[in-house]
Design an enzyme around this catalytic site. Sequence first.
Site, short mmCIF file in Angstrom:
data_model
loop_
_atom_site.label_atom_id
_atom_site.label_comp_id
_atom_site.label_asym_id
_atom_site.label_seq_id
_atom_site.Cartn_x
_atom_site.Cartn_y
_atom_site.Cartn_z
N THR A 118 -23.01 33.50 -38.76
CA THR A 118 -22.55 33.42 -40.15
C THR A 118 -23.31 34.41 -41.02
O THR A 118 -24.47 34.70 -40.76
CB THR A 118 -22.81 31.98 -40.65
OG1 THR A 118 -21.91 31.11 -39.98
CG2 THR A 118 -22.62 31.84 -42.14
N GLY B 24 -16.88 23.78 -41.28
CA GLY B 24 -18.34 23.65 -41.30
C GLY B 24 -18.89 23.56 -42.71
O GLY B 24 -18.17 23.26 -43.67
N ASP B 25 -20.17 23.81 -42.81
CA ASP B 25 -20.86 23.68 -44.11
C ASP B 25 -20.64 24.89 -45.03
O ASP B 25 -20.72 24.77 -46.25
CB ASP B 25 -22.36 23.54 -43.87
CG ASP B 25 -22.93 24.76 -43.13
OD1 ASP B 25 -22.33 25.18 -42.10
OD2 ASP B 25 -23.96 25.32 -43.57
#
Length: 343
Positions: A212, A242-243
């Site tokens: 990321t 995801g976050d």
Amino acid sequence: MNFLKFIFVIFIIPFSAVFAQENQKIKEKYVLVIHGGAGTISKSSLTPELEKEYKSALKEALKCGQNILDTGGLAITAVEAAVKYMEDSPLFNAGKGSVFNHDGVNEMDACIMNGKDLTCGAVAGVTNLKNPIEGARLVKDSSKYVFLYGDGAQEFCLSKGATYADSSYFFTDFRWKQYIKAREKDTMILDHDTTSLNYNYKALEEIEKFGTVGAVALDRYGNLAAATSTGGLTNKEYNRIGDSPIVGAGTYASNRSCAVSCTGKGEFFIRGTVARDIAARMEFGSLDLNEACEKTMTRLEKIGGSGGFIAVDKRGNFSMMFNTKGMYRGVVTNDKKASIKIY
Ligand code: ASP
């Protein structure tokens, strides 16, 4: 003549005063911190050539953002530019280099936040936006929403001028091989074959480089901003998000405290509201940036999370913390040359 005087008093003087005031607000200090993901990054798999490539990509990404900050541009513009550069590189798990999901599709998430006014925008599960961070920015600036998902997100962003990319654009041989390995591992786990499991566990470790990308910045006006973009986890299923695109989990910025961008196993960062946790410790607990990051890291570890985060505060202090073997990262400030590190 009287008319000219009138114009001068009514328009020119107040305008000059405002302009002077704005100029006074320009401080010397600016900071830009970026990451290209954390993870196992074993020294054996990172050849000197590849290491050089990563470092030069990080350096260029820093340059993109620094050019903006150096000439008095805003933190929000700088973080978008730095992330966009990394999205265009096949080296990182974002944009061009995104990993494949369980169905062999590149499904991307991104988020951007302005600490000045807490405005933010996010997209998730987009498959054909060349630069998901551009999409997030469009959601922030041109929609009445904060978070858009899937086809709708894509439709909106394209209607506002985001660049379309065919799925073939996101194909990279390296990611495809990772995907095949990850799928193989699924089979091995079902078999409960410990010898094979060990072998595949190693294979998975190789896969577990959370590539990321993210950026946080402080501009010369004292504004903070954060941006994060990702292809998520290799072999992810069921439209898993995801976050990274979740405000407060993988991305957060407030001028009252700090700007944060995270990388790691998203599920833990969501459960720990990691980005906001760091900011909240500063806002309510009066901790300094480093103390806040340390406490949040301890808390993340307690719930089993691995990964890292970058953060910058309104005074220009910054932190790059991780509990994995490495994290691709870099920082540049108004008075210090770019510094790039992996381990
Ligand atoms: N945090 C990302 C996610 O869980 C993965 C990463 O950091 O590479 O989607």
